[in-house]
Design a protein around this motif. Structure first.
Motif, PDB file in Angstrom:
ATOM      1  N   VAL A 132       0.856  -1.205   0.000  1.00 51.10           N
ATOM      2  CA  VAL A 132       0.000   0.000   0.000  1.00 51.10           C
ATOM      3  C   VAL A 132       0.888   1.251   0.000  1.00 51.10           C
ATOM      4  O   VAL A 132       0.662   2.193  -0.778  1.00 51.10           O
ATOM      5  N   GLU A 133       1.907   1.249   0.822  1.00 55.35           N
ATOM      6  CA  GLU A 133       2.818   2.406   0.910  1.00 55.35           C
ATOM      7  C   GLU A 133       3.572   2.601  -0.407  1.00 55.35           C
ATOM      8  O   GLU A 133       3.767   3.734  -0.847  1.00 55.35           O
ATOM      9  N   VAL A 134       3.997   1.498  -1.033  1.00 56.29           N
ATOM     10  CA  VAL A 134       4.718   1.613  -2.308  1.00 56.29           C
ATOM     11  C   VAL A 134       3.805   2.260  -3.352  1.00 56.29           C
ATOM     12  O   VAL A 134       4.182   3.229  -4.011  1.00 56.29           O
ATOM     13  N   VAL A 135       2.579   1.756  -3.476  1.00 52.63           N
ATOM     14  CA  VAL A 135       1.657   2.289  -4.494  1.00 52.63           C
ATOM     15  C   VAL A 135       1.284   3.743  -4.173  1.00 52.63           C
ATOM     16  O   VAL A 135       1.224   4.594  -5.055  1.00 52.63           O
ATOM     17  N   ASN A 136       1.084   4.050  -2.896  1.00 51.82           N
ATOM     18  CA  ASN A 136       0.762   5.434  -2.520  1.00 51.82           C
ATOM     19  C   ASN A 136       1.888   6.407  -2.831  1.00 51.82           C
ATOM     20  O   ASN A 136       1.651   7.609  -2.959  1.00 51.82           O
ATOM     21  N   SER A 137       3.112   5.895  -2.942  1.00 56.44           N
ATOM     22  CA  SER A 137       4.251   6.784  -3.202  1.00 56.44           C
ATOM     23  C   SER A 137       4.381   7.135  -4.698  1.00 56.44           C
ATOM     24  O   SER A 137       5.200   7.965  -5.066  1.00 56.44           O
ATOM     25  N   LEU A 138       3.553   6.514  -5.546  1.00 49.19           N
ATOM     26  CA  LEU A 138       3.702   6.706  -6.998  1.00 49.19           C
ATOM     27  C   LEU A 138       2.837   7.868  -7.508  1.00 49.19           C
ATOM     28  O   LEU A 138       1.768   8.137  -6.940  1.00 49.19           O
ATOM     29  N   PRO A 139       3.284   8.565  -8.573  1.00 46.59           N
ATOM     30  CA  PRO A 139       2.532   9.706  -9.092  1.00 46.59           C
ATOM     31  C   PRO A 139       1.067   9.352  -9.361  1.00 46.59           C
ATOM     32  O   PRO A 139       0.775   8.305  -9.948  1.00 46.59           O
ATOM     33  N   GLU A 140       0.166  10.227  -8.902  1.00 46.68           N
ATOM     34  CA  GLU A 140      -1.269   9.908  -8.933  1.00 46.68           C
ATOM     35  C   GLU A 140      -1.875   9.768 -10.325  1.00 46.68           C
ATOM     36  O   GLU A 140      -2.892   9.106 -10.501  1.00 46.68           O
ATOM     37  N   ASP A 141      -1.247  10.404 -11.305  1.00 50.76           N
ATOM     38  CA  ASP A 141      -1.824  10.351 -12.652  1.00 50.76           C
ATOM     39  C   ASP A 141      -1.395   9.098 -13.418  1.00 50.76           C
ATOM     40  O   ASP A 141      -1.769   8.907 -14.572  1.00 50.76           O
ATOM     41  N   LYS A 142      -0.612   8.244 -12.781  1.00 49.61           N
ATOM     42  CA  LYS A 142      -0.111   7.056 -13.497  1.00 49.61           C
ATOM     43  C   LYS A 142      -0.945   5.819 -13.218  1.00 49.61           C
ATOM     44  O   LYS A 142      -1.328   5.553 -12.073  1.00 49.61           O
ATOM     45  N   ARG A 143      -1.184   5.060 -14.263  1.00 44.72           N
ATOM     46  CA  ARG A 143      -1.832   3.744 -14.108  1.00 44.72           C
ATOM     47  C   ARG A 143      -0.775   2.774 -13.567  1.00 44.72           C
ATOM     48  O   ARG A 143       0.420   2.916 -13.862  1.00 44.72           O
ATOM     49  N   ILE A 144      -1.217   1.790 -12.789  1.00 46.82           N
ATOM     50  CA  ILE A 144      -0.264   0.837 -12.195  1.00 46.82           C
ATOM     51  C   ILE A 144      -0.569  -0.585 -12.646  1.00 46.82           C
ATOM     52  O   ILE A 144      -1.719  -1.050 -12.550  1.00 46.82           O
ATOM     53  N   ILE A 145       0.464  -1.242 -13.138  1.00 46.09           N
ATOM     54  CA  ILE A 145       0.338  -2.675 -13.465  1.00 46.09           C
ATOM     55  C   ILE A 145       0.837  -3.413 -12.232  1.00 46.09           C
ATOM     56  O   ILE A 145       1.952  -3.150 -11.762  1.00 46.09           O
ATOM     57  N   PHE A 146       0.015  -4.316 -11.699  1.00 45.45           N
ATOM     58  CA  PHE A 146       0.415  -5.045 -10.492  1.00 45.45           C
ATOM     59  C   PHE A 146       0.445  -6.543 -10.791  1.00 45.45           C
ATOM     60  O   PHE A 146      -0.560  -7.119 -11.202  1.00 45.45           O
ATOM     61  N   VAL A 147       1.600  -7.179 -10.545  1.00 47.35           N
ATOM     62  CA  VAL A 147       1.752  -8.623 -10.821  1.00 47.35           C
ATOM     63  C   VAL A 147       2.452  -9.297  -9.636  1.00 47.35           C
ATOM     64  O   VAL A 147       3.185  -8.638  -8.910  1.00 47.35           O
ATOM     65  N   PRO A 148       2.353 -10.638  -9.432  1.00 49.94           N
ATOM     66  CA  PRO A 148       1.391 -11.514 -10.106  1.00 49.94           C
ATOM     67  C   PRO A 148       0.124 -11.776  -9.280  1.00 49.94           C
ATOM     68  O   PRO A 148      -0.772 -12.442  -9.784  1.00 49.94           O
ATOM     69  N   ASP A 149       0.025 -11.283  -8.035  1.00 55.83           N
ATOM     70  CA  ASP A 149      -1.090 -11.715  -7.183  1.00 55.83           C
ATOM     71  C   ASP A 149      -2.317 -10.811  -7.307  1.00 55.83           C
ATOM     72  O   ASP A 149      -2.335  -9.688  -6.810  1.00 55.83           O
ATOM     73  N   GLN A 150      -3.376 -11.345  -7.917  1.00 56.82           N
ATOM     74  CA  GLN A 150      -4.609 -10.562  -8.073  1.00 56.82           C
ATOM     75  C   GLN A 150      -5.227 -10.199  -6.723  1.00 56.82           C
ATOM     76  O   GLN A 150      -5.861  -9.148  -6.587  1.00 56.82           O
ATOM     77  N   HIS A 151      -5.074 -11.064  -5.722  1.00 50.90           N
ATOM     78  CA  HIS A 151      -5.749 -10.805  -4.436  1.00 50.90           C
ATOM     79  C   HIS A 151      -5.034  -9.712  -3.634  1.00 50.90           C
ATOM     80  O   HIS A 151      -5.680  -8.836  -3.067  1.00 50.90           O
ATOM     81  N   LEU A 152      -3.701  -9.754  -3.625  1.00 50.75           N
ATOM     82  CA  LEU A 152      -2.966  -8.649  -2.988  1.00 50.75           C
ATOM     83  C   LEU A 152      -3.240  -7.372  -3.785  1.00 50.75           C
ATOM     84  O   LEU A 152      -3.459  -6.302  -3.204  1.00 50.75           O
ATOM     85  N   GLU A 158      -8.082  -1.299  -3.390  1.00 53.57           N
ATOM     86  CA  GLU A 158      -9.120  -0.801  -2.468  1.00 53.57           C
ATOM     87  C   GLU A 158      -8.568   0.206  -1.473  1.00 53.57           C
ATOM     88  O   GLU A 158      -9.162   1.239  -1.207  1.00 53.57           O
ATOM     89  N   ARG A 159      -7.390  -0.099  -0.918  1.00 52.36           N
ATOM     90  CA  ARG A 159      -6.803   0.793   0.096  1.00 52.36           C
ATOM     91  C   ARG A 159      -6.300   2.111  -0.501  1.00 52.36           C
ATOM     92  O   ARG A 159      -6.265   3.118   0.183  1.00 52.36           O
ATOM     93  N   THR A 160      -5.892   2.093  -1.757  1.00 48.03           N
ATOM     94  CA  THR A 160      -5.278   3.300  -2.337  1.00 48.03           C
ATOM     95  C   THR A 160      -6.226   4.028  -3.291  1.00 48.03           C
ATOM     96  O   THR A 160      -5.988   5.191  -3.612  1.00 48.03           O
ATOM     97  N   GLY A 161      -7.257   3.331  -3.774  1.00 50.40           N
ATOM     98  CA  GLY A 161      -8.184   3.931  -4.737  1.00 50.40           C
ATOM     99  C   GLY A 161      -7.532   4.178  -6.096  1.00 50.40           C
ATOM    100  O   GLY A 161      -8.030   4.960  -6.904  1.00 50.40           O
ATOM    101  N   ARG A 162      -6.428   3.492  -6.381  1.00 47.07           N
ATOM    102  CA  ARG A 162      -5.701   3.735  -7.623  1.00 47.07           C
ATOM    103  C   ARG A 162      -6.210   2.874  -8.776  1.00 47.07           C
ATOM    104  O   ARG A 162      -6.804   1.819  -8.579  1.00 47.07           O
ATOM    105  N   ASP A 163      -5.935   3.385  -9.985  1.00 50.62           N
ATOM    106  CA  ASP A 163      -6.300   2.687 -11.221  1.00 50.62           C
ATOM    107  C   ASP A 163      -5.246   1.593 -11.437  1.00 50.62           C
ATOM    108  O   ASP A 163      -4.099   1.886 -11.779  1.00 50.62           O
ATOM    109  N   MET A 164      -5.631   0.328 -11.210  1.00 50.24           N
ATOM    110  CA  MET A 164      -4.637  -0.751 -11.289  1.00 50.24           C
ATOM    111  C   MET A 164      -5.038  -1.863 -12.252  1.00 50.24           C
ATOM    112  O   MET A 164      -6.195  -2.299 -12.271  1.00 50.24           O
ATOM    113  N   VAL A 165      -4.062  -2.302 -13.027  1.00 50.13           N
ATOM    114  CA  VAL A 165      -4.256  -3.454 -13.920  1.00 50.13           C
ATOM    115  C   VAL A 165      -3.714  -4.662 -13.153  1.00 50.13           C
ATOM    116  O   VAL A 165      -2.546  -4.670 -12.763  1.00 50.13           O
ATOM    117  N   LEU A 166      -4.569  -5.663 -12.918  1.00 52.19           N
ATOM    118  CA  LEU A 166      -4.137  -6.813 -12.110  1.00 52.19           C
ATOM    119  C   LEU A 166      -3.908  -8.047 -12.974  1.00 52.19           C
ATOM    120  O   LEU A 166      -4.678  -8.332 -13.886  1.00 52.19           O
TER     121      LEU A 166
END
Ligand code: 13P
Ligand code: SF4
Length: 305
Positions: A132-152, A158-166
């Motif tokens: 959560v802290e890592v994602v919160n530290s990233l520029p807000e206008d950027k989309r985030i690709i998150f791999v490999p765990d869909q559940h994490l 949910e915790r960050t409200g960010r636009d994420m590709v899982l």
């Protein structure tokens, strides 16, 4: 463990200038003989900081690989060469390159449960304790690709409200726990606090009071806020929880939550590992340097809990 084996391991450790690191999911007797036990983040920090020449990693391959990436001058040994993490193998570097092409400009965050090649293709690495802290530290206008765990990934979104590709990866052990397991445990222990790992499925997490990495579970249990806990995580953590909190009660949410790979490490294999210096885990330098960059960014961001 018998005295002869304890002595033998002590002698071999001294001879090899070795340290034994064990993950919280290791069998109890391995946790008890280790010099340091912890969650993935704690172990990564420990692996980078120890001045031992040899690290015997009691865990799975990606953990030993992480130690080898962060400490290339040290010898990293995995006592059982087939101890892998199925989740880490659910995405290849090539698949990640394809995903990056589909989402140009996105920042890639990979869970530490990934191969060295996937880490090398990523911008940031994270563990369940600092995702959560890592994602919160990233520029807000950027989309985030998150791999490999869909559940994490779902938990972080949910915790960050960010636009994420899982990516649709998952832990083959944590998904075995069901919402019915949690409901049954809660019915039996109505006053218990439910601690669940973010690798659990969403229906399980919805029934939990706290979503925590294994290291965070240990901290939470020690805070004294409850006396009975239902634990939805790999059952090795129960050993560490009981050991550190002898007056509290810990109930496994499901007897099925056992990671077979974590349980492949045995005392005899640790002895053989130190005697024969096996199985050495190395990462090709070109991959190592790129993977190190994303791991260093992770080690710098500590969890707030
Ligand atoms: P943590 O100990 O960081 O919570 O990791 C969980 C896990 O699944 C390791 O394989
Ligand atoms: Fe991989 Fe799950 Fe086992 Fe951890 S518990 S090593 S994520 S399969």
């Amino acid at each position: 463990m018998n005295e002869r084996l304890t002595k033998k391991i002590e002698q071999l450790k001294e001879q090899r200038k070795a340290v034994i690191l064990a993950h919280n999911y290791q069998p109890g007797e391995i946790q008890d003989l280790a010099d340091f036990t912890g969650d993935s983040l704690g172990l990564s920090i420990q692996a980078a900081e120890t001045d031992a020449e040899v690290i015997v990693f009691c865990g799975v391959r990606f953990m030993a690989e992480t130690a080898a990436i962060l400490s290339p001058q040290k010898t990293v040994l995995l006592p059982e060469k087939t101890a892998g993490c199925p989740m880490a193998d659910m995405i290849t570097a090539e698949q990640l390159r394809g995903l990056k092409k589909q989402h140009p400009g996105a920042i890639v965050v990979c869970y530490v449960n990934s191969t060295a090649e996937v880490k090398a293709e990523s911008d940031y690495c994270c563990t369940s304790s600092n995702a959560v802290e890592v994602v919160n530290s990233l520029p807000e206008d950027k989309r985030i690709i998150f791999v490999p765990d869909q559940h994490l990934g779902q938990f972080v979104a949910e915790r960050t409200g960010r636009d994420m590709v899982l990516w649709p990866g998952y832990c083959t052990t944590h998904v075995l726990m069901t919402a019915d397991d949690i409901r049954a445990a809660k019915a039996k222990y109505p006053d218990a606090v439910v601690m669940a790992h973010p690798e659990c499925t969403e229906p399980v997490k919805e029934l939990a009071d706290e979503l925590l990495s294994t290291g965070q579970m240990l901290k939470f249990a020690a805070s004294g806020r409850a006396k009975t806990f239902i634990v939805a995580s790999e059952n090795g953590i129960i050993h560490a929880l009981k050991k550190q909190n002898p007056d509290a009660e810990f109930i496994a949410a499901s007897g099925r939550a056992i990671c077979p790979n974590m349980k492949k490490i045995t005392v005899d294999k640790i002895v053989a590992s130190l005697e024969d210096m096996q199985y050495r885990i190395t990462v090709p330098e070109e991959i190592r340097t790129r993977a190190e960059r994303s791991l260093n960014r992770m080690v710098e961001i500590l969890p707030s809990k």
